[in-house]
Design an enzyme around this catalytic site. Structure first.
Site, short mmCIF file in Angstrom:
data_model
loop_
_atom_site.label_atom_id
_atom_site.label_comp_id
_atom_site.label_asym_id
_atom_site.label_seq_id
_atom_site.Cartn_x
_atom_site.Cartn_y
_atom_site.Cartn_z
N HIS A 82 0.81 -1.22 0.00
CA HIS A 82 0.00 0.00 0.00
C HIS A 82 0.84 1.28 0.00
O HIS A 82 0.30 2.37 -0.06
CB HIS A 82 -0.94 0.02 1.20
CG HIS A 82 -0.24 0.34 2.49
ND1 HIS A 82 0.47 -0.60 3.19
CD2 HIS A 82 -0.13 1.50 3.18
CE1 HIS A 82 0.99 -0.04 4.26
NE2 HIS A 82 0.65 1.22 4.29
C1 UD1 Z 1 -2.33 5.45 5.81
C2 UD1 Z 1 -1.03 5.94 6.43
C3 UD1 Z 1 0.04 4.87 6.31
C4 UD1 Z 1 -0.44 3.55 6.90
C5 UD1 Z 1 -1.74 3.18 6.21
C6 UD1 Z 1 -2.29 1.87 6.74
C7 UD1 Z 1 -0.55 8.35 6.27
C8 UD1 Z 1 0.28 9.38 5.59
N1 UD1 Z 1 -0.51 7.12 5.74
O1 UD1 Z 1 -2.09 5.28 4.42
O2 UD1 Z 1 1.20 5.27 7.02
O3 UD1 Z 1 0.54 2.55 6.72
O4 UD1 Z 1 -2.69 4.23 6.40
O5 UD1 Z 1 -3.45 1.51 6.11
O6 UD1 Z 1 -1.21 8.67 7.23
N2 UD1 Z 1 -9.39 4.92 1.56
C9 UD1 Z 1 -10.58 4.22 1.56
N3 UD1 Z 1 -11.15 3.94 2.75
C10 UD1 Z 1 -10.62 4.34 3.93
C11 UD1 Z 1 -9.44 5.08 3.92
C12 UD1 Z 1 -8.82 5.35 2.74
O7 UD1 Z 1 -11.08 3.83 0.51
O8 UD1 Z 1 -11.20 4.02 4.98
C13 UD1 Z 1 -8.73 5.21 0.27
C14 UD1 Z 1 -8.99 6.58 -0.23
O9 UD1 Z 1 -9.07 6.53 -1.61
C15 UD1 Z 1 -7.75 7.35 0.18
C16 UD1 Z 1 -6.67 6.28 0.08
O10 UD1 Z 1 -7.33 5.07 0.46
O11 UD1 Z 1 -7.53 8.44 -0.64
C17 UD1 Z 1 -5.49 6.52 0.96
O12 UD1 Z 1 -5.90 6.75 2.31
P1 UD1 Z 1 -5.01 7.63 3.30
O13 UD1 Z 1 -5.64 7.67 4.65
O14 UD1 Z 1 -4.69 8.92 2.65
O15 UD1 Z 1 -3.63 6.86 3.38
P2 UD1 Z 1 -3.28 5.28 3.38
O16 UD1 Z 1 -2.71 4.94 2.06
O17 UD1 Z 1 -4.43 4.48 3.87
#
Ligand code: UD1
Length: 381
Positions: free
Chosen positions: A216
């Protein structure tokens, strides 16, 4: 109910959770706080950074953790938007709570956002999992770690390298407390319950005869060509062992558009799953022959489970998993990945438990909080 009513105890600890890797770190600490109700009251604030049921709610059930008292519901966004949204939403909640301490864990955007709000309101900040450094400032988490550590009052570390890093950055020694790894508290508490689920068998997998894959990190999954090369690099392993891949939402579109992933899936060499709950995932890891990952926490969990781990990154902020544990840093180069896999087949992995990864970390953290608060109280008396 207002937040103020929820925190009647003498020392009010407000713990922040936001994203999936936070829940298993906060759960043991909250459980420990709850054993000392005369000294502590506990409030949990969920920022809502992760909101999908499979990335969030299931963890409260699996970890038998109290549901959050407050949910800020910030959701996704750019780094600036997400961090700013957490800050703006957290500030009034913290003011109303009149907490004595804000406890943040790990390195996600919610960690730095809430730490920054707290320090500016003059509220003490404790950072759990402080001092880890990948020395790669292109990782958003590295920036979050450095900044959170600079503004925290209490820095709880998991391994010796963390103290060295903090000292090199000028953090005074008396702020640093080596307590061990609280995520391992959760793992040791729940390992037997996880095993009892028999998740591999339920998924039609033969224990010891499959590999787990998780990806991820933006550097691996945000660019289609990079992701494609990585899946191709894993094909030789997939030809020997089926790869079981619980797909993070961030990675979903990339997988759907990947010709290599489609080919492997068609031949039954790649098994795509939705994200799993905590217990199911631990059970899946525990039954695997090898785990391939770019996650930080999984490097630690496999070390304790004694499962070989190939880390698909060029660095790790958790070097003790390499020096004591089962972790090998292989990057994304196909030859390095295949060579490491052949070595695993030739030589059984040996792993030593890193110091203080013993299931007692939450107790040590709360003992330290007790001492700090007692001293503060004596000073102000
Ligand atoms: C975040 C953390 C990362 C951690 C990871 C574990 C930061 C900078 N990154 O990354 O360190 O290892 O979580 O999972 O804080 N999304 C969904 N559903 C959700 C949440 C996110 O669909 O419940 C999708 C969205 O499209 C979003 C993308 O995932 O834009 C990324 O989510 P985000 O919270 O920005 O960062 P992660 O990649 O999950």
């Amino acid at each position: 109910m207002s937040v103020t009513e929820l925190v009647p105890g003498p020392f009010k600890v407000l713990s922040v959770v936001g994203a999936r890797p936070n829940f298993m770190k906060v759960a043991p600490i909250v459980a420990q706080l709850q054993t000392r109700p005369d000294l502590f009251s506990s409030v949990i604030v969920h920022t809502g950074q992760h909101y999908d049921e499979k990335l969030s709610k299931v963890f409260f059930d699996d970890l038998a953790m109290p549901m959050p008292d407050v949910n800020l519901n910030v959701g996704s966004g750019s780094h600036a938007q997400q961090t700013a949204a957490v800050m703006a939403a957290f500030e009034p909640v913290l003011l109303e709570s009149r907490a004595d301490l804000v406890l943040v864990v790990g390195d996600v955007n919610s960690t730095i956002a809430c730490a920054l709000v707290a320090v500016k309101l003059g509220v003490k900040v404790a950072h759990v999992e402080a001092g880890l450094r990948s020395f790669d400032r292109t990782m958003p988490e590295e920036i979050n770690r450095i900044l959170t550590d600079q503004i925290s009052d209490l820095l709880f570390t998991t391994e010796a390298s963390a103290e060295d890093n903090l000292r090199a950055e000028g953090v005074p020694a008396d702020k640093i407390h080596f307590v061990g790894n609280v995520m391992i508290d959760a793992l040791l508490t729940h390992r037997e319950r996880a095993r009892a689920l028999k998740t591999p068998t339920a998924l039609g997998l033969q224990p010891g005869a499959y590999a787990v894959l998780t990806l991820h990190r933006p550097s691996n999954v945000d660019d289609a060509a990079t992701f494609e090369r990585l899946i191709e690099a894993l094909s030789p392993i997939a030809n020997e062992l089926p790869l079981v891949f619980p797909v993070h939402p961030r990675t979903r579109r990339r997988v759907a558009d990947s010709p290599s992933a489609a080919r492997l899936a068609e031949r039954g060499r790649l098994r795509l799953l939705d994200p799993l709950g905590y217990l199911e995932f631990i059970a899946l890891l525990d039954g695997s022959r090898v785990t391939l990952t770019d996650s930080g926490g999984i490097q630690e969990e496999t070390t304790i489970l004694g499962i070989p781990c190939l880390t698909l990154r060029e660095n790790t902020e958790r070097p003790v998993t390499v020096t004591s544990g089962t972790n090998v840093i292989v990057g994304t180069d196909p030859e390095r990945i295949t060579a490491a896999w052949h070595r695993i087949k030739r030589e059984p992995v040996t792993a030593a438990r890193p110091p203080l990864w013993d299931g007692q970390t939450a107790r040590r953290i709360v003992d330290t909080l007790e001492t700090v608060f007692t001293v503060d109280q004596q000073r102000s008396a």
